[in-house]
Design a protein around this motif. Structure first.
Motif, PDB file in Angstrom:
ATOM      1  N   GLU A 114       2.622  -9.090   0.934  1.00 29.59           N
ATOM      2  CA  GLU A 114       1.367 -10.018   0.530  1.00 29.59           C
ATOM      3  C   GLU A 114       0.143  -9.111   0.716  1.00 29.59           C
ATOM      4  OE1 GLU A 114      -1.108 -13.968   2.393  1.00 29.59           O
ATOM      5  OE2 GLU A 114       0.789 -13.137   2.931  1.00 29.59           O
ATOM      6  N   LEU A 115      -0.871  -9.109  -0.313  1.00 29.30           N
ATOM      7  CA  LEU A 115      -2.118  -8.370   0.065  1.00 29.30           C
ATOM      8  C   LEU A 115      -3.144  -9.331   0.342  1.00 29.30           C
ATOM      9  CD1 LEU A 115      -2.411  -6.038  -3.077  1.00 29.30           C
ATOM     10  CD2 LEU A 115      -2.087  -5.385  -0.695  1.00 29.30           C
ATOM     11  N   ALA A 116      -4.214  -8.833   0.956  1.00 31.02           N
ATOM     12  CA  ALA A 116      -5.066  -9.661   1.448  1.00 31.02           C
ATOM     13  C   ALA A 116      -6.505  -9.058   1.646  1.00 31.02           C
ATOM     14  CB  ALA A 116      -5.141 -10.573   2.897  1.00 31.02           C
ATOM     15  N   LEU A 117      -7.759  -9.477   1.130  1.00 34.79           N
ATOM     16  CA  LEU A 117      -8.870  -8.905   1.191  1.00 34.79           C
ATOM     17  C   LEU A 117      -9.765  -9.253   2.347  1.00 34.79           C
ATOM     18  CD1 LEU A 117     -10.525  -6.505  -0.562  1.00 34.79           C
ATOM     19  CD2 LEU A 117     -11.625  -8.553  -1.919  1.00 34.79           C
ATOM     20  N   GLN A 118     -10.147  -8.461   3.347  1.00 37.90           N
ATOM     21  CA  GLN A 118     -10.849  -8.749   4.450  1.00 37.90           C
ATOM     22  C   GLN A 118     -12.165  -8.161   4.428  1.00 37.90           C
ATOM     23  OE1 GLN A 118      -9.940 -11.132   5.996  1.00 37.90           O
ATOM     24  NE2 GLN A 118      -7.940 -11.757   5.488  1.00 37.90           N
ATOM     25  N   PRO A 119     -13.186  -8.706   5.196  1.00 35.78           N
ATOM     26  CA  PRO A 119     -14.275  -7.788   5.365  1.00 35.78           C
ATOM     27  C   PRO A 119     -14.207  -6.851   6.380  1.00 35.78           C
ATOM     28  CG  PRO A 119     -14.475  -9.980   6.241  1.00 35.78           C
ATOM     29  CD  PRO A 119     -13.257  -9.955   5.769  1.00 35.78           C
ATOM     30  N   GLY A 120     -14.845  -5.537   6.244  1.00 32.80           N
ATOM     31  CA  GLY A 120     -14.741  -4.416   7.030  1.00 32.80           C
ATOM     32  C   GLY A 120     -16.063  -4.353   7.945  1.00 32.80           C
ATOM     33  N   ALA A 121     -16.101  -3.193   8.475  1.00 34.60           N
ATOM     34  CA  ALA A 121     -17.511  -3.079   9.327  1.00 34.60           C
ATOM     35  C   ALA A 121     -18.665  -2.387   8.361  1.00 34.60           C
ATOM     36  CB  ALA A 121     -17.046  -1.563  10.015  1.00 34.60           C
ATOM     37  N   GLU A 122     -19.858  -2.905   8.604  1.00 32.76           N
ATOM     38  CA  GLU A 122     -21.072  -2.446   7.924  1.00 32.76           C
ATOM     39  C   GLU A 122     -21.111  -2.538   6.255  1.00 32.76           C
ATOM     40  OE1 GLU A 122     -22.101   1.147   9.329  1.00 32.76           O
ATOM     41  OE2 GLU A 122     -22.549   0.322  11.232  1.00 32.76           O
ATOM     42  N   GLY A 123     -20.317  -3.605   5.873  1.00 34.51           N
ATOM     43  CA  GLY A 123     -20.197  -4.009   4.274  1.00 34.51           C
ATOM     44  C   GLY A 123     -19.063  -3.256   3.748  1.00 34.51           C
ATOM     45  N   GLU A 124     -18.162  -2.973   4.496  1.00 33.72           N
ATOM     46  CA  GLU A 124     -16.849  -2.535   3.858  1.00 33.72           C
ATOM     47  C   GLU A 124     -15.970  -3.566   3.280  1.00 33.72           C
ATOM     48  OE1 GLU A 124     -15.579   1.836   5.604  1.00 33.72           O
ATOM     49  OE2 GLU A 124     -15.148   0.211   6.703  1.00 33.72           O
ATOM     50  N   ARG A 125     -15.183  -3.289   2.550  1.00 34.89           N
ATOM     51  CA  ARG A 125     -13.920  -4.397   2.220  1.00 34.89           C
ATOM     52  C   ARG A 125     -12.723  -3.602   2.332  1.00 34.89           C
ATOM     53  NH1 ARG A 125     -18.176  -4.348  -1.497  1.00 34.89           N
ATOM     54  NH2 ARG A 125     -19.211  -6.167  -1.911  1.00 34.89           N
ATOM     55  N   CYS A 126     -11.877  -4.378   2.906  1.00 28.95           N
ATOM     56  CA  CYS A 126     -10.468  -3.692   3.236  1.00 28.95           C
ATOM     57  C   CYS A 126      -9.381  -4.552   2.838  1.00 28.95           C
ATOM     58  CB  CYS A 126     -10.507  -3.738   4.911  1.00 28.95           C
ATOM     59  SG  CYS A 126     -11.844  -3.029   5.683  1.00 28.95           S
ATOM     60  N   VAL A 127      -8.406  -3.777   2.402  1.00 30.83           N
ATOM     61  CA  VAL A 127      -6.991  -4.201   1.631  1.00 30.83           C
ATOM     62  C   VAL A 127      -6.160  -4.366   2.860  1.00 30.83           C
ATOM     63  CG1 VAL A 127      -5.229  -4.175   0.183  1.00 30.83           C
ATOM     64  CG2 VAL A 127      -7.670  -3.809  -0.625  1.00 30.83           C
ATOM     65  N   GLU A 128      -5.487  -5.410   3.155  1.00 35.24           N
ATOM     66  CA  GLU A 128      -4.314  -5.281   4.217  1.00 35.24           C
ATOM     67  C   GLU A 128      -3.158  -5.694   3.580  1.00 35.24           C
ATOM     68  OE1 GLU A 128      -5.362  -7.911   7.255  1.00 35.24           O
ATOM     69  OE2 GLU A 128      -6.919  -6.609   8.023  1.00 35.24           O
ATOM     70  N   LEU A 129      -2.204  -4.925   3.761  1.00 37.64           N
ATOM     71  CA  LEU A 129      -0.681  -5.266   3.069  1.00 37.64           C
ATOM     72  C   LEU A 129       0.166  -5.762   4.179  1.00 37.64           C
ATOM     73  CD1 LEU A 129       1.256  -4.789   0.855  1.00 37.64           C
ATOM     74  CD2 LEU A 129       1.797  -2.443   1.686  1.00 37.64           C
ATOM     75  N   ARG A 130       0.716  -6.859   4.034  1.00 44.69           N
ATOM     76  CA  ARG A 130       1.684  -7.320   5.083  1.00 44.69           C
ATOM     77  C   ARG A 130       3.072  -7.612   4.500  1.00 44.69           C
ATOM     78  NH1 ARG A 130      -0.970  -9.249   9.589  1.00 44.69           N
ATOM     79  NH2 ARG A 130      -3.225  -9.298   9.223  1.00 44.69           N
ATOM     80  N   GLU A 131       4.005  -7.279   5.387  1.00 43.32           N
ATOM     81  CA  GLU A 131       5.316  -7.301   5.024  1.00 43.32           C
ATOM     82  C   GLU A 131       5.987  -8.333   6.231  1.00 43.32           C
ATOM     83  OE1 GLU A 131       9.217  -4.419   3.401  1.00 43.32           O
ATOM     84  OE2 GLU A 131       7.592  -3.682   4.839  1.00 43.32           O
ATOM     85  N   ALA A 132       6.807  -9.107   5.516  1.00 45.20           N
ATOM     86  CA  ALA A 132       7.125 -10.199   6.634  1.00 45.20           C
ATOM     87  C   ALA A 132       6.355 -10.669   7.504  1.00 45.20           C
ATOM     88  CB  ALA A 132       8.457  -9.540   7.355  1.00 45.20           C
ATOM     89  N   GLY A 133       4.915 -10.761   7.342  1.00 45.55           N
ATOM     90  CA  GLY A 133       3.792 -11.217   7.953  1.00 45.55           C
ATOM     91  C   GLY A 133       3.206 -10.155   8.793  1.00 45.55           C
ATOM     92  N   LYS A 134       3.717  -8.991   8.812  1.00 47.46           N
ATOM     93  CA  LYS A 134       3.243  -7.910   9.755  1.00 47.46           C
ATOM     94  C   LYS A 134       2.426  -6.870   8.943  1.00 47.46           C
ATOM     95  CE  LYS A 134       5.147  -4.177  12.651  1.00 47.46           C
ATOM     96  NZ  LYS A 134       6.247  -3.351  13.117  1.00 47.46           N
ATOM     97  N   LEU A 135       1.234  -6.478   9.526  1.00 52.49           N
ATOM     98  CA  LEU A 135       0.249  -5.688   8.887  1.00 52.49           C
ATOM     99  C   LEU A 135       1.016  -4.240   8.857  1.00 52.49           C
ATOM    100  CD1 LEU A 135      -2.402  -4.928   7.578  1.00 52.49           C
ATOM    101  CD2 LEU A 135      -3.069  -4.602  10.115  1.00 52.49           C
ATOM    102  N   VAL A 136       1.324  -3.604   7.655  1.00 53.08           N
ATOM    103  CA  VAL A 136       1.933  -2.507   7.443  1.00 53.08           C
ATOM    104  C   VAL A 136       1.016  -1.535   6.948  1.00 53.08           C
ATOM    105  CG1 VAL A 136       4.264  -3.374   7.416  1.00 53.08           C
ATOM    106  CG2 VAL A 136       2.943  -3.329   5.446  1.00 53.08           C
TER     107      VAL A 136
END
Length: 487
Positions: A335-357
């Motif tokens: 699963e992919l999710a877009l999250q806010p990062g530090a100082e205006g950054e955008r971050c993509v998080e990839l999770r596998e079986a609910g775990k951030l990988v």
């Protein structure tokens, strides 16, 4: 004797009238018709007073043999010029018509820009306000702008020396007639000289033809004359102004090749504005840019328009995912999710079986709607646009040590214009199809590649997708139907 005296007196009177008639010819206005030396006396061996450039205006005060006696008001200096190097300006009732004819001839000849500017200035001086606001005035302003552009383009060539020779004389003559130029230095050290466009602005204010108006707005919105040091806010304001200028021309009555040029420029500007809006968090969409791009008729593009067409395609392609509001993508195993990062950054998080990988951040625009997972579930491709006109491909790969993220740029060069995009998965989980197009550091290239997922190295490539069997069999249907790189 009386008869002879009468004849002599008549001859003297006639001679006096001839002298008065000749004297009445001066002063006359003239233009230097070719680069020529101003001499201190009417002979070629006389001392050199100054070197005059083609198009400089002079006052002719007398003549002797093959020479004109002239006065240069700019230098506050008089002297003598050969008659063959001076064009006498017409005067009287038909002066405007004759000047316009001479201007048209000068416009067709390269190297006569200075003389053309002098003729245009002379026409403006003799024309009435009604003539300047009419078709003739539009033609003269259009010619002045074209002359200025030609001088600026010549001064922008890599081997150009604006401070020397004929080019220096042309720039000096142009400045004398009130034309202003700007200089911009690019990151690679190249200097771009640009005309400020005042004559073209006047074309839009008079009774110009549709083609003259189109030429004016294209000159005023040139992408190579944008300040590369502008701040994002300045760049967005500049592009908004460019969009407004381009909207002033109705493309319907234009020939198809001029409609193409307008559509390419409008598409490029709309793509830049879409990226600027997305960067500051405002609603953005690439639909206007795509609509303008689809209005182009490729079969009617001229040879000179091919580079502009490629540039418009790259800008539009780089921005085509803007406006998608997807913040999560569920592919089942991952699963992919877009999250806010530090100082205006955008971050993509990839999770596998609910775990951030895996996690990667950027100040650019990340399009989760573009994400694609291969059938084996061990590789994922995602589009990210860090800069206007430059889009990268992020590749998530699962290895023995876990997931890792790599970035495939359009080219291993200083960012310019370019796109690297996912084009499909090859069954077996070992290869990916990649399309690249870029113009950077003076180079242009478009390629379609088969890339190894183990090393991300290119195994095979071609200049057209039809030349590769893998693209014929395994290219992604969405990519085939939507990507401008397949034009």
């Amino acid at each position: 004797m009386r008869r002879v005296a009468v004849i002599v007196l008549a001859s003297v009177i006639a001679a006096a009238f001839v002298v008065q008639a000749q004297a009445a010819e001066f002063p006359r206005a003239g233009l230097v018709s070719q680069d020529a030396p101003l001499r201190g006396a009417p002979r070629d061996s006389a001392s050199l007073q100054a070197q005059l450039g083609r198009g400089e205006a002079l006052e002719i005060r007398g003549e002797r043999g093959d020479h004109w006696q002239v006065w240069d008001y700019r230098r506050e200096r008089g002297g003598w010029l050969r008659k063959s190097g001076v064009l006498l300006l017409p005067r009287g009732e038909g002066a405007g018509t004759e000047l316009l004819a001479q201007l048209r001839l000068a416009r067709q000849q390269w190297g006569t820009e200075g003389l053309g500017l002098g003729l245009a200035a002379a026409y403006i001086q003799v024309a009435t306000p009604a003539e300047l606001a009419g078709p003739a005035g539009a033609e003269v302003m259009d010619a002045m702008g074209s002359f200025a552009e030609r001088i600026a383009d010549r001064a922008s060539l890599p081997a150009a020396k604006p401070g020397e020779g004929q080019l220096a004389a042309q720039l000096e003559v142009a400045a004398r007639y009130g034309l202003r130029f700007e200089q911009f230095e690019s990151d690679d050290g190249r200097v771009q000289v640009c005309y400020d466009g005042e004559a073209f602005r006047r074309v839009l204010a008079v009774a110009a033809t549709p083609e003259q108006r189109a030429r004016a707005v294209l000159a005023l919105t040139r992408p190579d004359c944008l300040n590369p040091r502008a701040t994002p806010r300045e760049a967005e304001a500049r592009d908004q102004w460019r969009q407004q200028v381009l909207a002033q021309v109705d493309a319907a009555p234009l020939p198809v090749h001029w409609r193409n040029r307008l559509a390419m420029r409008r598409a490029s500007v709309a793509a830049s504005l879409a990226f600027a809006s997305a960067r500051r968090g405002a609603p953005a969409e690439a639909v206007p840019a795509l609509a303008d791009f689809t209005a182009i008729v490729p079969t009617e593009l001229t040879e000179d328009d091919q580079a502009a067409y490629a540039d418009a395609a790259m800008r539009v392609n780089a921005a085509r995912w803007l406006g998608t509001t997807v913040t999560t993508r569920d592919f089942g195993p991952v699963e992919l999710a877009l999250q806010p990062g530090a100082e205006g950054e955008r971050c993509v998080e990839l999770r596998e079986a609910g775990k951030l990988v895996a996690r990667r951040c950027s100040f650019g625009q990340i399009a989760l709607a573009s994400a694609s997972l291969n059938r084996e579930g061990r590789a994922l491709a995602l589009a990210a646009q860090p800069l206007d006109g430059w889009r990268e491909l992020w590749v998530f790969r699962k290895e023995r040590s876990g997931w890792q993220v790599d970035v495939l740029p359009p080219a291993p060069a200083q960012p310019g214009l370019g796109v690297a995009e996912f084009a499909g998965w090859v069954p077996g989980g070992a290869q990916m199809l990649l399309a690249r197009e870029f113009r950077a550091e003076g180079k242009y290239r478009r390629s379609f590649e088969v890339v190894s997922l183990a090393t991300l190295a290119t195994e095979r490539q071609a200049g057209e997708p039809a030349l590769m069997a893998a693209f014929q069999r395994w290219s992604d249907p969405a990519w085939r139907g939507a990507s401008p790189i397949r034009r």
